[in-house]
Design a protein around this motif. Structure first.
Motif, short mmCIF file in Angstrom:
data_model
loop_
_atom_site.label_atom_id
_atom_site.label_comp_id
_atom_site.label_asym_id
_atom_site.label_seq_id
_atom_site.Cartn_x
_atom_site.Cartn_y
_atom_site.Cartn_z
N ASN A 89 -46.93 -13.28 -17.40
CA ASN A 89 -47.21 -12.24 -16.57
C ASN A 89 -45.77 -12.13 -15.54
O ASN A 89 -45.82 -11.04 -14.77
CB ASN A 89 -48.38 -12.92 -15.61
N SER A 90 -44.92 -12.79 -15.97
CA SER A 90 -43.46 -12.39 -15.39
C SER A 90 -42.91 -11.30 -16.10
O SER A 90 -41.68 -10.67 -15.62
CB SER A 90 -42.69 -13.60 -15.26
N LEU A 91 -43.16 -10.99 -17.41
CA LEU A 91 -42.62 -9.85 -18.03
C LEU A 91 -42.68 -8.46 -17.20
O LEU A 91 -43.77 -8.25 -16.84
CB LEU A 91 -43.31 -9.64 -19.54
N ASN A 92 -41.78 -7.80 -17.47
CA ASN A 92 -41.97 -6.18 -16.99
C ASN A 92 -42.92 -5.47 -17.94
O ASN A 92 -42.46 -5.13 -19.05
CB ASN A 92 -40.52 -5.67 -17.05
N ARG A 93 -44.12 -5.22 -17.76
CA ARG A 93 -45.14 -4.47 -18.65
C ARG A 93 -45.46 -3.25 -18.28
O ARG A 93 -46.54 -2.95 -18.58
CB ARG A 93 -46.54 -5.69 -18.47
N THR A 94 -44.48 -2.73 -17.14
CA THR A 94 -44.71 -1.18 -17.09
C THR A 94 -43.47 -0.42 -17.23
O THR A 94 -43.12 0.10 -16.24
CB THR A 94 -45.13 -0.81 -15.78
N LEU A 95 -42.83 -0.79 -18.47
CA LEU A 95 -41.54 -0.05 -18.62
C LEU A 95 -41.46 1.42 -18.48
O LEU A 95 -40.48 2.23 -18.26
CB LEU A 95 -41.06 -0.38 -20.01
N MET A 184 -36.08 -11.50 -23.14
CA MET A 184 -37.28 -11.29 -22.23
C MET A 184 -37.86 -9.49 -22.18
O MET A 184 -38.83 -9.24 -22.08
CB MET A 184 -36.87 -11.48 -20.81
N MET A 185 -36.68 -8.77 -22.53
CA MET A 185 -36.61 -7.41 -22.41
C MET A 185 -37.50 -6.85 -23.82
O MET A 185 -38.55 -6.22 -23.87
CB MET A 185 -35.55 -6.64 -22.53
N ALA A 186 -37.18 -7.68 -24.83
CA ALA A 186 -37.68 -7.29 -26.36
C ALA A 186 -39.35 -8.01 -25.89
O ALA A 186 -40.13 -6.97 -26.41
CB ALA A 186 -37.20 -8.33 -27.20
N HIS A 187 -39.78 -8.92 -25.47
CA HIS A 187 -41.33 -9.18 -25.23
C HIS A 187 -41.58 -8.28 -24.20
O HIS A 187 -42.92 -7.91 -24.40
CB HIS A 187 -41.18 -10.56 -24.70
N GLY A 188 -41.11 -7.85 -23.32
CA GLY A 188 -41.35 -6.93 -22.31
C GLY A 188 -41.67 -5.46 -22.92
O GLY A 188 -42.71 -5.13 -22.58
N VAL A 189 -41.08 -5.15 -23.83
CA VAL A 189 -41.31 -4.17 -24.65
C VAL A 189 -42.77 -3.99 -25.45
O VAL A 189 -43.61 -3.11 -25.18
CB VAL A 189 -40.12 -3.76 -25.83
#
Length: 223
Positions: A89-95, A184-189
């Motif tokens: 849940n710490s990922l940026n999930r609204t890119l 983290m950004m890759a997973h965020g995507v």
């Protein structure tokens, strides 16, 4: 990911996602709301087709559902990789913020344009995790979905690919991160794309059901 990096990347993402919509001056607010079905050539389509719905003749909603079967496994993959050391849940999930324009034509354009940006972002994921099956499947599925959406549009030429400079700028921002934040950004995507598809499937399903109900009511009144 710290707030400074988040804001910089969000600005780059929003710029890349928004600029193409302005290039051709697409009349989003005045677009036609009821579009006649167009014939589909079927070229390049590999997924199994289900019977088209009268309110969704190009099976856009069904294709979204098929892609979600791919992205839904990402959360478990993330947990297996980091074994509880990083909170999903710490990922940026609204890119790319989800927007639902009022008219049907504008909605289709928005969906296709944002998916085009996600296709570019997948290049970053592919670089961080080469050969990852979920990315391989998405790289094949998103272009097919974009093609379907364009076929349902009257002004498909308003959906344009990012320019080479826009794409370079976007990927350069991602490459400037350290190793941990690149991952983290890759997973965020991937997580952001999943949530994006969930929201769009829900919206399109809601509108399809509403349109079917209106059609049924009119038929009943006509009897």
């Amino acid at each position: 990911m710290n707030s400074k990096i988040n804001l910089r990347l969000l600005a780059a993402l929003m710029l890349a996602a928004a600029l193409p919509l302005c290039v051709l001056g697409a009349p989003l607010g005045d677009a036609v709301t009821d579009l006649p079905p167009e014939e589909s050539s079927g070229e390049g389509e590999k997924e199994v087709q289900t019977k088209p719905s009268p309110t969704d003749p190009f099976n856009i909603t069904e294709t979204l559902a098929q892609i979600l079967k791919v992205t839904k496994g990402h959360k478990e993959e993330f947990k297996n990789e980091f074994r509880g050391n990083v909170d999903y849940n710490s990922l940026n999930r609204t890119l790319i913020p989800v927007k639902f324009p009022k008219s049907k034509e504008a909605r289709l354009q928005q969906l296709a344009q944002d998916l085009t940006t996600y296709s570019v972002l997948l290049k970053h994921v592919d670089k961080e995790y080469p050969g990852k099956s979920i990315v391989t499947e998405l790289k094949a599925a998103l272009p097919r979905l974009i093609t379907k959406i364009k076929r349902a549009m009257r002004t498909a030429d308003h959906v344009v690919a990012l320019t080479s400079s826009q794409e370079l700028q976007l990927l350069k921002e991602l490459e400037s991160l350290d190793s941990y934040h690149r991952k983290m950004m890759a997973h965020g995507v991937l997580s952001s794309l999943h949530d994006f598809l969930v929201e769009w499937k829900r919206e399109l399903t809601k509108r399809r059901v509403r349109k079917t109900q209106i059609s049924d009511r009119h038929e009943t009144e006509a009897d």
